[in-house]
Write a protein that holds these residues in place. Structure first.
Motif, PDB file in Angstrom:
ATOM      1  N   SER A 184       0.864  -1.168  -0.048  1.00 31.55           N
ATOM      2  CA  SER A 184      -0.025   0.114   0.086  1.00 31.55           C
ATOM      3  C   SER A 184       1.015   1.267  -0.012  1.00 31.55           C
ATOM      4  O   SER A 184       0.481   2.313  -0.671  1.00 31.55           O
ATOM      5  N   LEU A 185       2.108   1.336   0.764  1.00 32.99           N
ATOM      6  CA  LEU A 185       3.057   2.488   0.751  1.00 32.99           C
ATOM      7  C   LEU A 185       3.456   2.572  -0.433  1.00 32.99           C
ATOM      8  O   LEU A 185       3.731   3.665  -1.120  1.00 32.99           O
ATOM      9  N   THR A 186       4.002   1.559  -1.076  1.00 31.87           N
ATOM     10  CA  THR A 186       4.560   1.348  -2.364  1.00 31.87           C
ATOM     11  C   THR A 186       3.845   2.186  -3.622  1.00 31.87           C
ATOM     12  O   THR A 186       4.157   2.876  -4.456  1.00 31.87           O
ATOM     13  N   ARG A 187       2.524   1.934  -3.636  1.00 32.27           N
ATOM     14  CA  ARG A 187       1.398   1.989  -4.652  1.00 32.27           C
ATOM     15  C   ARG A 187       1.259   3.668  -4.564  1.00 32.27           C
ATOM     16  O   ARG A 187       1.034   4.192  -5.486  1.00 32.27           O
ATOM     17  N   GLY A 188       1.290   4.220  -3.259  1.00 35.16           N
ATOM     18  CA  GLY A 188       0.831   5.448  -3.018  1.00 35.16           C
ATOM     19  C   GLY A 188      -0.668   5.934  -2.846  1.00 35.16           C
ATOM     20  O   GLY A 188      -1.450   5.106  -3.444  1.00 35.16           O
ATOM     21  N   PRO A 189      -1.044   6.784  -2.338  1.00 36.95           N
ATOM     22  CA  PRO A 189      -2.334   7.196  -1.907  1.00 36.95           C
ATOM     23  C   PRO A 189      -3.042   7.654  -3.169  1.00 36.95           C
ATOM     24  O   PRO A 189      -2.295   8.921  -3.862  1.00 36.95           O
ATOM     25  N   GLY A 190      -4.277   7.440  -3.471  1.00 33.62           N
ATOM     26  CA  GLY A 190      -4.969   8.168  -4.556  1.00 33.62           C
ATOM     27  C   GLY A 190      -4.333   8.042  -6.091  1.00 33.62           C
ATOM     28  O   GLY A 190      -4.581   8.984  -6.863  1.00 33.62           O
ATOM     29  N   ARG A 191      -3.331   7.343  -6.132  1.00 31.93           N
ATOM     30  CA  ARG A 191      -2.575   7.415  -7.593  1.00 31.93           C
ATOM     31  C   ARG A 191      -3.669   7.017  -8.634  1.00 31.93           C
ATOM     32  O   ARG A 191      -4.286   5.905  -8.648  1.00 31.93           O
ATOM     33  N   PRO A 192      -4.013   7.814  -9.616  1.00 31.87           N
ATOM     34  CA  PRO A 192      -4.774   7.341 -10.595  1.00 31.87           C
ATOM     35  C   PRO A 192      -4.436   6.233 -11.454  1.00 31.87           C
ATOM     36  O   PRO A 192      -3.034   6.105 -11.870  1.00 31.87           O
ATOM     37  N   SER A 193      -5.134   5.464 -12.102  1.00 34.75           N
ATOM     38  CA  SER A 193      -4.722   4.187 -12.731  1.00 34.75           C
ATOM     39  C   SER A 193      -4.440   4.887 -14.184  1.00 34.75           C
ATOM     40  O   SER A 193      -5.157   5.715 -14.628  1.00 34.75           O
ATOM     41  N   GLN A 194      -3.693   4.211 -14.897  1.00 38.03           N
ATOM     42  CA  GLN A 194      -3.003   4.598 -16.227  1.00 38.03           C
ATOM     43  C   GLN A 194      -3.915   4.183 -17.403  1.00 38.03           C
ATOM     44  O   GLN A 194      -3.969   2.798 -17.642  1.00 38.03           O
ATOM     45  N   VAL A 195      -4.798   5.060 -17.795  1.00 37.75           N
ATOM     46  CA  VAL A 195      -5.915   4.602 -18.991  1.00 37.75           C
ATOM     47  C   VAL A 195      -5.265   5.125 -20.338  1.00 37.75           C
ATOM     48  O   VAL A 195      -5.013   6.045 -20.357  1.00 37.75           O
ATOM     49  N   PRO A 196      -4.931   4.173 -21.069  1.00 36.94           N
ATOM     50  CA  PRO A 196      -4.323   4.421 -22.598  1.00 36.94           C
ATOM     51  C   PRO A 196      -5.476   5.450 -23.196  1.00 36.94           C
ATOM     52  O   PRO A 196      -6.450   5.229 -23.004  1.00 36.94           O
ATOM     53  N   PRO A 197      -4.708   6.524 -23.833  1.00 40.11           N
ATOM     54  CA  PRO A 197      -5.590   7.454 -24.719  1.00 40.11           C
ATOM     55  C   PRO A 197      -6.319   6.706 -25.811  1.00 40.11           C
ATOM     56  O   PRO A 197      -5.875   5.667 -26.262  1.00 40.11           O
ATOM     57  N   ARG A 198      -7.370   7.155 -26.111  1.00 36.79           N
ATOM     58  CA  ARG A 198      -8.154   6.530 -27.184  1.00 36.79           C
ATOM     59  C   ARG A 198      -7.576   6.982 -28.272  1.00 36.79           C
ATOM     60  O   ARG A 198      -7.043   8.161 -28.759  1.00 36.79           O
ATOM     61  N   ALA A 199      -7.835   6.203 -29.588  1.00 36.37           N
ATOM     62  CA  ALA A 199      -7.107   6.399 -30.723  1.00 36.37           C
ATOM     63  C   ALA A 199      -7.976   7.569 -31.536  1.00 36.37           C
ATOM     64  O   ALA A 199      -9.072   7.480 -31.385  1.00 36.37           O
TER      65      ALA A 199
END
Length: 266
Positions: A251-266
């Motif tokens: 949990s500490l390594t992942r970090g608080p509230g880090r948004p998940s990476q969503v690939p941009p739409r083509a």
């Protein structure tokens, strides 16, 4: 951060609970002696008032009892008692000597303990050999063995579960004093050592020779009846704490509230 605080609280609560459980178990074990060493249960059986003169004729008694015997100076006196794994045996002996006016000099007495294979077991502490002056009325000896192990290598001299022999005799005395009457009293106690002395594996059969099987009973809770020890508690505690620490670290390594990476739409 809420997740981190929750996991931290769970980690601390789990550690505190396991520590309390381990301490309570240790206190209970220390406060409740083994049934085989309980003085009240040992008193239910009469203690021997005679001693054997060899390993084969050793008089059987239990921890918590006081075995007595009348003998002559120079006799070898033998007793036998059961001791189980994770128990530490202590033996005390008192020899009441003849009147000083009838003796010709000092005498030296010795207390020895052997296991079921008749292997001499060294004392970790105690006065195994003691000299008594000519005017002394009595002499006291003691011997505490290493903790009995559940198993050992064949070449080792480690104490193993089974019968233990106690031998008491005089090793140095004026020849004129041989044959004088003495009175001996021997008592034994066992202390549960706990999981710090527990080992993997176990002896398939306790070392109880057939010569004493009929008279030397097994401990009241059976051989290796005390298989449970605080070693199990601390092993489980370590596993739980390791798992909680792993979750917290992730949990500490992942970090608080880090948004998940969503690939941009083509």
């Amino acid at each position: 951060m809420r997740t981190v605080r929750t996991l931290t609280a769970a980690l601390l609560a789990g550690a505190a609970a396991l520590t309390v459980a381990g301490t309570a178990s240790a206190d209970t074990s220390a406060a409740s002696p083994s049934p085989s060493s309980s003085p009240s249960s040992a008193k239910d059986e009469a203690a021997p008032t005679e001693a054997g003169t060899s390993f084969r004729t050793a008089a059987a008694f239990r921890p918590g009892q006081q075995a007595t015997a009348g003998a002559s100076t120079g006799d070898y006196l033998y007793w036998a008692l059961p001791v189980d794994a994770q128990q530490r045996l202590s033996v005390k002996a008192t020899v009441t000597l003849p009147e000083a006016k009838g003796r010709h000099g000092a005498s030296t007495w010795q207390l020895d303990v052997y296991d079921g294979l008749r292997r001499h077991q060294p004392c970790t502490y105690g006065t195994q050999t003691r000299a008594a002056a000519r005017e002394a009325a009595s002499v006291e000896l003691s011997c505490t063995l290493r903790t009995v192990r559940a198993g050992a290598e064949q070449w080792a001299n480690d104490p193993l579960p089974g019968s233990y022999y106690v031998r008491l005799t005089v090793v140095d005395v004026p020849e004129e004093d041989l044959g004088l009457p003495v009175r001996a009293a021997v008592e034994a106690s066992v202390k549960e050592a706990g999981g710090s002395y527990a080992v993997d594996g176990a002896l398939s059969t306790p070392l109880v020779p057939a010569t004493v099987t009929g008279s030397l009973r097994e401990p009241e809770d059976g051989w290796s009846g005390g298989w449970w020890s605080d070693r199990w508690i601390w092993t489980a505690a370590g596993g739980v704490l390791a798992a909680l620490a792993g979750i917290l670290g992730y949990s500490l390594t992942r970090g608080p509230g880090r948004p998940s990476q969503v690939p941009p739409r083509a």
